[in-house]
Design a protein around this motif. Structure first.
Motif, mmCIF file in Angstrom:
data_model
loop_
_atom_site.group_PDB
_atom_site.id
_atom_site.type_symbol
_atom_site.label_atom_id
_atom_site.label_comp_id
_atom_site.label_asym_id
_atom_site.label_seq_id
_atom_site.Cartn_x
_atom_site.Cartn_y
_atom_site.Cartn_z
ATOM 1 N N ALA A 166 72.651 49.957 16.055
ATOM 2 C CA ALA A 166 73.958 49.913 16.715
ATOM 3 C C ALA A 166 74.283 51.200 17.459
ATOM 4 O O ALA A 166 75.132 51.214 18.353
ATOM 5 N N VAL A 167 73.612 52.277 17.101
ATOM 6 C CA VAL A 167 73.924 53.585 17.692
ATOM 7 C C VAL A 167 73.142 53.815 18.982
ATOM 8 O O VAL A 167 73.642 54.396 19.943
ATOM 9 N N GLY A 168 71.907 53.381 19.022
ATOM 10 C CA GLY A 168 71.092 53.494 20.230
ATOM 11 C C GLY A 168 70.788 54.925 20.624
ATOM 12 O O GLY A 168 70.422 55.755 19.784
ATOM 13 N N LEU A 169 71.018 55.229 21.906
ATOM 14 C CA LEU A 169 70.630 56.519 22.471
ATOM 15 C C LEU A 169 71.502 57.668 21.980
ATOM 16 O O LEU A 169 71.157 58.832 22.199
ATOM 17 N N GLU A 170 72.604 57.364 21.310
ATOM 18 C CA GLU A 170 73.490 58.416 20.822
ATOM 19 C C GLU A 170 73.227 58.738 19.346
ATOM 20 O O GLU A 170 74.051 59.359 18.677
ATOM 21 N N ALA A 171 72.090 58.351 18.841
ATOM 22 C CA ALA A 171 71.770 58.553 17.427
ATOM 23 C C ALA A 171 71.714 60.032 17.059
ATOM 24 O O ALA A 171 71.311 60.886 17.856
ATOM 25 N N THR A 172 72.137 60.331 15.835
ATOM 26 C CA THR A 172 71.978 61.658 15.235
ATOM 27 C C THR A 172 71.216 61.476 13.938
ATOM 28 O O THR A 172 70.911 60.348 13.525
ATOM 29 N N THR A 173 70.930 62.581 13.269
ATOM 30 C CA THR A 173 70.200 62.486 11.997
ATOM 31 C C THR A 173 70.998 61.714 10.947
ATOM 32 O O THR A 173 70.418 61.179 10.002
ATOM 33 N N LEU A 174 72.316 61.642 11.108
ATOM 34 C CA LEU A 174 73.150 60.881 10.176
ATOM 35 C C LEU A 174 72.941 59.376 10.324
ATOM 36 O O LEU A 174 73.328 58.602 9.441
ATOM 37 N N ASP A 175 72.324 58.968 11.443
ATOM 38 C CA ASP A 175 72.101 57.550 11.705
ATOM 39 C C ASP A 175 70.708 57.085 11.291
ATOM 40 O O ASP A 175 70.322 55.942 11.562
ATOM 41 N N ILE A 176 69.946 57.964 10.650
ATOM 42 C CA ILE A 176 68.628 57.577 10.138
ATOM 43 C C ILE A 176 68.822 56.691 8.908
ATOM 44 O O ILE A 176 69.469 57.088 7.943
ATOM 45 N N THR A 177 68.279 55.490 8.965
ATOM 46 C CA THR A 177 68.450 54.538 7.859
ATOM 47 C C THR A 177 67.230 54.477 6.941
ATOM 48 O O THR A 177 67.320 53.941 5.834
ATOM 49 N N ALA A 178 66.115 54.997 7.397
ATOM 50 C CA ALA A 178 64.908 55.042 6.561
ATOM 51 C C ALA A 178 64.055 56.227 6.981
ATOM 52 O O ALA A 178 63.895 56.496 8.179
ATOM 53 N N ASN A 179 63.508 56.926 5.998
ATOM 54 C CA ASN A 179 62.676 58.104 6.234
ATOM 55 C C ASN A 179 61.578 58.098 5.166
ATOM 56 O O ASN A 179 61.596 58.878 4.225
ATOM 57 N N PRO A 180 60.622 57.156 5.283
ATOM 58 C CA PRO A 180 59.657 56.922 4.201
ATOM 59 C C PRO A 180 58.821 58.137 3.806
ATOM 60 O O PRO A 180 58.426 58.248 2.641
ATOM 61 N N LYS A 181 58.553 59.037 4.724
ATOM 62 C CA LYS A 181 57.773 60.234 4.392
ATOM 63 C C LYS A 181 58.665 61.405 3.997
ATOM 64 O O LYS A 181 58.176 62.510 3.780
ATOM 65 N N GLU A 182 59.975 61.147 3.935
ATOM 66 C CA GLU A 182 60.945 62.175 3.567
ATOM 67 C C GLU A 182 60.772 63.444 4.414
ATOM 68 O O GLU A 182 60.741 64.568 3.910
ATOM 69 N N LEU A 183 60.651 63.228 5.709
ATOM 70 C CA LEU A 183 60.490 64.342 6.634
ATOM 71 C C LEU A 183 61.730 65.220 6.620
ATOM 72 O O LEU A 183 62.862 64.736 6.558
ATOM 73 N N ASN A 184 61.519 66.527 6.695
ATOM 74 C CA ASN A 184 62.603 67.495 6.780
ATOM 75 C C ASN A 184 62.841 67.770 8.263
ATOM 76 O O ASN A 184 62.119 68.550 8.882
ATOM 77 N N ILE A 185 63.826 67.093 8.833
ATOM 78 C CA ILE A 185 64.064 67.170 10.277
ATOM 79 C C ILE A 185 64.997 68.334 10.570
ATOM 80 O O ILE A 185 66.150 68.362 10.127
#
Length: 275
Positions: A166-185
């Motif tokens: 729903a966020v599209g091109l305006e996504a931020t790190t708060l909009d990440i819904t899955a991070n399977p490798k638990e990357l530290n962004i």
């Protein structure tokens, strides 16, 4: 009285016919005059203008189409000039920028063709492929709103994260819904990203800053935006001239191998063909 009225009516019909004929001839003359004028294309001064010069040459040599370049030093005026009819086309912007300009200024403009992606890409001093990426690895990304959203979508395309649709091109790190490798962004200012390569698994860097340390997306990247990027640059027309045969012809001239090779040379490999 009836005879006089008939004569008057006949003269009126003849006058109307002559007037309509005159209008038709005038419209025909106007159309021919328009077709005889060079197509006016707005571009940004510098390397993009040099690429466009090759398209102008192809248009003339292969299609006998005359195109006049009008160069600009800013990103606002080309749409103003296109909207008011001073230009027939411009070629400098991607869809998100065009959409915002239309929303803010009410322009009746439309994309009619694609040119190049000037891509962001991931670079690393630590790994040679994503197969080597460890769980919990540090990843550096640009922190400005436009390039952050763009980068997160690129990471999603690589299967590294998932982002709220729903966020599209305006996504931020708060909009990440899955991070399977638990990357530290880690979000950084764009100019700092090249210096971060010593401290992270990879950094996502736009071509402007990557090229400053001799990194090229086609040669050195782990992964890079492709032609499906929403940030592909566009050829833009007005809605009232988008179907002009000359516009369609110029798109063919721009989307030619000659223009692609010129862009590769001028941008040192830092372009992706958008068609």
């Amino acid at each position: 009285m009836k005879s006089g009225f008939k004569s008057f009516a006949t003269l009126s019909v003849l006058a109307s016919a002559l007037a309509l004929s005159g209008c038709g001839e005038q419209a025909k003359d106007t159309a021919e005059e328009t077709a005889a004028k060079p197509l006016r294309l707005g571009v940004i001064a510098g390397a993009e203008e040099q690429v466009a010069e090759v398209a102008v040459k192809v248009a003339k040599e292969q299609y006998n189409l005359d195109v006049e370049l009008v160069s600009f030093s800013d990103y606002v005026t080309p749409n103003v000039a296109l909207s008011d009819g001073s230009l027939d086309l411009n070629a400098f912007q991607h869809q998100p920028y065009l959409d915002k300009q239309i929303a803010d200024r009410g322009y009746d403009l439309v994309a009619v063709g694609s040119t190049f992606v000037y891509p962001i890409a991931a670079y690393s001093k630590v790994i040679k492929s994503l197969d080597e990426l460890e769980d919990g690895a540090k990843v550096a990304v640009p922190n400005d709103p436009t390039n952050l959203g763009r980068t997160l979508l690129l990471l999603e395309q690589q299967g590294l994260i998932e982002v709220d649709d729903a966020v599209g091109l305006e996504a931020t790190t708060l909009d990440i819904t899955a991070n399977p490798k638990e990357l530290n962004i880690i979000e950084l200012e764009a100019p700092q990203l090249p210096r971060s390569l010593d401290d992270v698994a990879f950094s996502v860097i736009n071509t402007t800053y990557a090229s400053q340390i001799d990194l090229l997306p086609g040669r050195d990247s782990l992964f890079v935006e492709d032609k499906e990027s929403p940030y592909v640059n566009l050829i833009v027309a007005r809605k009232d001239n988008q179907n002009d045969e000359r516009v369609q012809t110029f798109i063919k001239a721009y989307q030619s191998e000659e223009v692609y090779q010129a862009a590769l040379e001028l941008f040192k490999g830092g372009v992706v063909k958008g068609w």
